[in-house]
Write a protein that holds these residues in place. Structure first.
Motif, mmCIF file in Angstrom:
data_model
loop_
_atom_site.group_PDB
_atom_site.id
_atom_site.type_symbol
_atom_site.label_atom_id
_atom_site.label_comp_id
_atom_site.label_asym_id
_atom_site.label_seq_id
_atom_site.Cartn_x
_atom_site.Cartn_y
_atom_site.Cartn_z
ATOM 1 N N TYR A 20 25.202 34.016 15.508
ATOM 2 C CA TYR A 20 25.225 33.102 14.363
ATOM 3 C C TYR A 20 26.669 32.761 13.989
ATOM 4 O O TYR A 20 26.992 31.603 13.739
ATOM 5 C CB TYR A 20 24.498 33.727 13.169
ATOM 6 C CG TYR A 20 24.603 32.902 11.917
ATOM 7 C CD1 TYR A 20 23.758 31.821 11.713
ATOM 8 C CD2 TYR A 20 25.553 33.192 10.945
ATOM 9 C CE1 TYR A 20 23.858 31.050 10.567
ATOM 10 C CE2 TYR A 20 25.664 32.428 9.803
ATOM 11 C CZ TYR A 20 24.814 31.360 9.618
ATOM 12 O OH TYR A 20 24.929 30.587 8.487
ATOM 13 N N GLU A 21 27.526 33.761 13.964
ATOM 14 C CA GLU A 21 28.929 33.537 13.607
ATOM 15 C C GLU A 21 29.641 32.693 14.660
ATOM 16 O O GLU A 21 30.480 31.860 14.334
ATOM 17 C CB GLU A 21 29.642 34.865 13.390
ATOM 18 C CG GLU A 21 29.150 35.587 12.158
ATOM 19 C CD GLU A 21 29.743 36.973 11.988
ATOM 20 O OE1 GLU A 21 30.666 37.340 12.747
ATOM 21 O OE2 GLU A 21 29.267 37.674 11.083
ATOM 22 N N LEU A 22 29.299 32.890 15.934
ATOM 23 C CA LEU A 22 29.860 32.055 16.995
ATOM 24 C C LEU A 22 29.462 30.601 16.776
ATOM 25 O O LEU A 22 30.295 29.691 16.831
ATOM 26 C CB LEU A 22 29.387 32.523 18.372
ATOM 27 C CG LEU A 22 29.742 31.601 19.547
ATOM 28 C CD1 LEU A 22 31.252 31.511 19.737
ATOM 29 C CD2 LEU A 22 29.049 32.067 20.811
ATOM 30 N N PHE A 23 28.154 30.376 16.518
ATOM 31 C CA PHE A 23 27.680 29.016 16.284
ATOM 32 C C PHE A 23 28.340 28.417 15.054
ATOM 33 O O PHE A 23 28.687 27.239 15.026
ATOM 34 C CB PHE A 23 26.164 29.002 16.123
ATOM 35 C CG PHE A 23 25.419 29.324 17.393
ATOM 36 C CD1 PHE A 23 26.068 29.448 18.616
ATOM 37 C CD2 PHE A 23 24.056 29.518 17.367
ATOM 38 C CE1 PHE A 23 25.375 29.751 19.777
ATOM 39 C CE2 PHE A 23 23.348 29.807 18.522
ATOM 40 C CZ PHE A 23 24.011 29.926 19.732
ATOM 41 N N GLN A 24 28.549 29.228 14.019
ATOM 42 C CA GLN A 24 29.208 28.746 12.803
ATOM 43 C C GLN A 24 30.648 28.334 13.100
ATOM 44 O O GLN A 24 31.147 27.371 12.526
ATOM 45 C CB GLN A 24 29.169 29.822 11.710
ATOM 46 C CG GLN A 24 29.656 29.336 10.365
ATOM 47 C CD GLN A 24 28.835 28.177 9.827
ATOM 48 O OE1 GLN A 24 27.608 28.230 9.829
ATOM 49 N NE2 GLN A 24 29.500 27.126 9.372
ATOM 50 N N SER A 25 31.309 29.024 14.045
ATOM 51 C CA SER A 25 32.686 28.651 14.391
ATOM 52 C C SER A 25 32.729 27.252 15.010
ATOM 53 O O SER A 25 33.668 26.491 14.778
ATOM 54 C CB SER A 25 33.320 29.688 15.323
ATOM 55 O OG SER A 25 32.801 29.613 16.635
ATOM 56 N N TYR A 26 31.706 26.903 15.799
ATOM 57 C CA TYR A 26 31.625 25.544 16.345
ATOM 58 C C TYR A 26 31.469 24.525 15.218
ATOM 59 O O TYR A 26 32.123 23.486 15.215
ATOM 60 C CB TYR A 26 30.437 25.407 17.315
ATOM 61 C CG TYR A 26 30.671 25.992 18.683
ATOM 62 C CD1 TYR A 26 31.459 25.322 19.614
ATOM 63 C CD2 TYR A 26 30.086 27.193 19.056
ATOM 64 C CE1 TYR A 26 31.662 25.846 20.886
ATOM 65 C CE2 TYR A 26 30.286 27.723 20.325
ATOM 66 C CZ TYR A 26 31.074 27.050 21.231
ATOM 67 O OH TYR A 26 31.269 27.566 22.485
ATOM 68 N N VAL A 27 30.605 24.836 14.279
ATOM 69 C CA VAL A 27 30.374 23.939 13.140
ATOM 70 C C VAL A 27 31.661 23.799 12.327
ATOM 71 O O VAL A 27 32.026 22.689 11.913
ATOM 72 C CB VAL A 27 29.217 24.461 12.260
ATOM 73 C CG1 VAL A 27 29.083 23.645 10.981
ATOM 74 C CG2 VAL A 27 27.904 24.444 13.043
#
Length: 130
Positions: free
Chosen positions: A51-58
């Motif tokens: 989730y945190e990885l995906f949030q970094s993309y966002v």
């Protein structure tokens, strides 16, 4: 040696896959929820902070970084590469080719998925007879 077979259409029982943040006494815990055709929810662990990885993309302005997300059954292999079983996971594939797998939080979740899969197939079979 057993003859193991995977279900290629396991994802057909899924209506949605999405992350959810839960507040706990120890902070925020992110999980991936698989919502099935009958609105039952199976929870998958986010042990690698996906989730945190995906949030970094966002956070950097990327929005279309996920190529696919699906509930899949795959072969489990031993150190020699021999098939020794199967497992069920949520598989995220990103556009850059990265692949991430999340596993069910509860031990009995795989059996629940099996049960709902059988029920779904029975429903589809009876619908096709009409």
């Amino acid at each position: 040696m057993e003859n193991f077979k995977i279900r290629e259409d396991l994802n057909s029982i899924v209506s949605d896959i999405k992350f959810k943040s839960n507040k706990t006494n120890y902070g925020i815990r992110n999980v991936c929820n698989v919502i099935l055709f009958n609105d039952k929810v199976i929870e998958f662990r986010d042990t690698d902070n996906l989730y945190e990885l995906f949030q970094s993309y966002v956070d950097i302005g990327e929005t279309d970084f996920i190529k696919s997300k699906e509930l899949v059954e795959e072969y489990k292999k031993n150190a020699e590469g021999e098939i020794e079983g199967t497992y069920i996971c949520v598989k995220y594939t990103l556009k850059d080719g990265s692949v991430y797998r999340l596993f069910a939080t509860k031990f009995n979740s795989n059996k629940m998925i099996d049960n709902y899969y059988k029920f779904y197939k029975q429903q589809k079979k009876s619908e096709n007879k009409k």
